[in-house]
Write a protein that holds these residues in place. Structure first.
Motif, mmCIF file in Angstrom:
data_model
loop_
_atom_site.group_PDB
_atom_site.id
_atom_site.type_symbol
_atom_site.label_atom_id
_atom_site.label_comp_id
_atom_site.label_asym_id
_atom_site.label_seq_id
_atom_site.Cartn_x
_atom_site.Cartn_y
_atom_site.Cartn_z
ATOM 1 N N ASP A 140 0.816 -1.211 0.000
ATOM 2 C CA ASP A 140 0.000 0.000 0.000
ATOM 3 C C ASP A 140 0.853 1.265 0.000
ATOM 4 O OD1 ASP A 140 -2.457 -1.400 0.122
ATOM 5 O OD2 ASP A 140 -2.213 -1.668 2.274
ATOM 6 N N ARG A 150 1.987 -2.651 4.305
ATOM 7 C CA ARG A 150 0.543 -2.543 4.090
ATOM 8 C C ARG A 150 -0.096 -1.715 5.200
ATOM 9 N NH1 ARG A 150 -2.071 -5.843 0.586
ATOM 10 N NH2 ARG A 150 -3.889 -6.083 1.917
ATOM 11 N N ASP A 151 -1.125 -0.977 4.846
ATOM 12 C CA ASP A 151 -1.858 -0.189 5.843
ATOM 13 C C ASP A 151 -2.606 -1.121 6.787
ATOM 14 O OD1 ASP A 151 -0.981 2.086 4.536
ATOM 15 O OD2 ASP A 151 -2.790 2.236 3.294
ATOM 16 N N ARG A 209 -5.442 -2.909 8.698
ATOM 17 C CA ARG A 209 -6.800 -3.302 8.317
ATOM 18 C C ARG A 209 -7.541 -3.878 9.523
ATOM 19 N NH1 ARG A 209 -4.126 -3.118 3.626
ATOM 20 N NH2 ARG A 209 -5.318 -2.799 1.707
ATOM 21 N N ARG A 243 -9.693 -0.853 5.534
ATOM 22 C CA ARG A 243 -8.724 -0.010 6.211
ATOM 23 C C ARG A 243 -9.457 0.900 7.198
ATOM 24 N NH1 ARG A 243 -5.019 2.237 1.179
ATOM 25 N NH2 ARG A 243 -5.113 0.343 -0.083
#
Length: 431
Positions: free
Chosen positions: A117, A366-367, A369, A390
């Motif tokens: 991301d 990655r962001d 979640r 997210r």
């Protein structure tokens, strides 16, 4: 007689003047590229080696540690090759380190187009890949002496293939395998009359059995019982009436049988509840059993009961899950997105938990979640609606392909049982 230069030597001569081949600035830049590659890879590798949730992830961690060591040793060899020449074949070691760094950064760069991301990490790996490609050429142009070049080439190719195969297994093959899911069964016991014979109770056992070789987190569960009225027609029903019954299947959760004499009405919810704590887990080979009791008065208008049990699960080898917590209700604090409110005849109890990636690379790139489970109930049934978003994107409407990709990535599976029908005529006769 002058011997013609080889292709490699001629290319070096044409592209780079002899005075620039051992430039201290070039060595410094190569060292920076190798250190920026080797140190983070070592950090990520050690985290995966001890904490990845899958065997393939730990193998990836071991490969990253090996690449990190190779890259850092290559950095030392670059220093010796440029300035001291005390280590035998330091040029070959430097070339091996730069090639390993280039191949690994290139593989990570390809991964970023699908999984990452963070734009910063995409730019970083793009720059490192370009930098490592330049470093390979910069070391190669110094006329590196390579003993047994065929063996070295074979070793590099085999190592590269192993790394590519492992990344492919972890990133492509493994997420595509949906695997099995826990098996849910419902067992209805004998009715028990209350002492004053004005009410009765039906004990119901709900069993979830994990027959697979992976554990499952429990995202949410629901059990509900539907009361159904069944009228008997005095004559055979016409075909048009059967068609009308079939058209009702898309309106209500229950799918009643088409019958020549039975006339069934839409079921009504008489009981609903979770049957397992959200956030707990079922290990391989384990069985979870819960018992509930459905109670009704003897003069109930229903002719039969239909029992349903549903569970939403996530594979423990695909994600880590923080404790699922109850975060709100649709009728009080309004924490339900519009796409969930589209079903206006359902109320929602909202549970949410943080999702953790199953490997260190994804954890950093990655962001964050969150998995949200909407426990829904209404007059005509109950159910579960899980969603992964997210933070701050709860109102976002995913496409079907996006939802399928998320479910596959994190191993989200649903299991259900029902309808299990139980007639009440024998109970009503006990007056």
């Amino acid at each position: 007689m002058k011997v013609p230069l080889g292709v490699g030597s001629r290319l070096r001569t044409l592209l780079v003047p002899a005075s620039d081949r051992r430039s201290p600035v070039t060595a410094a830049l190569i060292l920076v590229v190798l250190l920026l590659t080797g140190l983070p890879l070592g950090w990520l590798g050690f985290e995966d080696l001890g904490g990845a949730l899958t065997y393939a992830g730990r193998v990836t961690g071991a490969i990253l540690v090996l690449v990190s060591v190779t890259t850092l040793v290559g950095a030392l060899a670059v220093w010796d090759h440029w300035f001291r020449n005390r280590i035998p074949y330091s040029g070959m070691v430097a070339l091996t380190g730069t090639v390993a760094a280039f191949l690994t950064n290139a593989a990570l760069l390809l991964m970023t187009f699908k999984d990452v991301d963070s734009t910063a990490y995409r730019v970083l790996w793009c720059l490192l890949t370009v930098g490592c490609a330049w470093a390979v050429f910069a070391v190669w142009r110094t006329s590196v002496e390579i003993p047994a070049p065929k063996r070295v080439a074979a070793a590099v190719i085999v190592t590269g293939l192993i790394a590519v195969a492992n990344f492919g297994y972890e990133r492509l093959y493994q997420p595509s395998q949906h695997g099995v899911r826990p098996l849910i069964t419902i067992t209805v016991g004998k009715p028990v009359l209350r002492e004053d014979r004005k009410a009765f109770a039906l004990p119901v056992d709900i069993r979830a059995e994990n027959r697979s070789d992976v554990g499952f987190y429990v995202l949410g569960t629901e059990f509900h019982a539907m009361g159904e009225r069944v009228w008997m027609s005095a004559t055979d029903r016409k075909r048009e009436q059967w068609r009308d019954d079939a058209e009702k299947w898309r309106t209500f959760q229950e799918t009643h049988p088409l019958s020549r004499r039975e006339v069934q009405q839409p079921g009504e919810l008489v009981a609903a509840q979770p049957w397992a704590p959200a956030g707990h887990w079922i290990e391989p080979g384990d069985t979870f059993v819960s018992q509930t009791v459905v109670q009704l008065p003897m003069n109930t208008p229903y002719d039969q009961l239909a029992f349903y049990a549903t569970g939403s699960f996530a594979r423990k080898d695909r994600l880590g899950l923080a404790q699922m917590q109850l975060t709100g209700y649709s009728w009080s604090d309004g924490k339900v997105p519009d796409w969930v409110k589209a079903t206006k005849d359902r109320d929602n109890v909202v549970y949410r938990g943080r999702v953790y990636e199953n490997n260190a690379i994804d954890a950093y790139t990655r962001d964050a979640r969150y998995v949200t489970v909407y426990w829904q109930f209404g007059v005509h049934g109950a159910g579960l609606l899980p969603a992964i978003r997210r933070k701050g994107e709860e109102n976002r409407v995913n496409s079907e392909s996006e939802d399928r990709e998320l479910e596959s990535r994190y191993g989200i599976v649903d299991s259900w049982q029902g309808p299990i029908e139980r007639t009440l005529w024998d109970v009503k006769d006990r007056k």
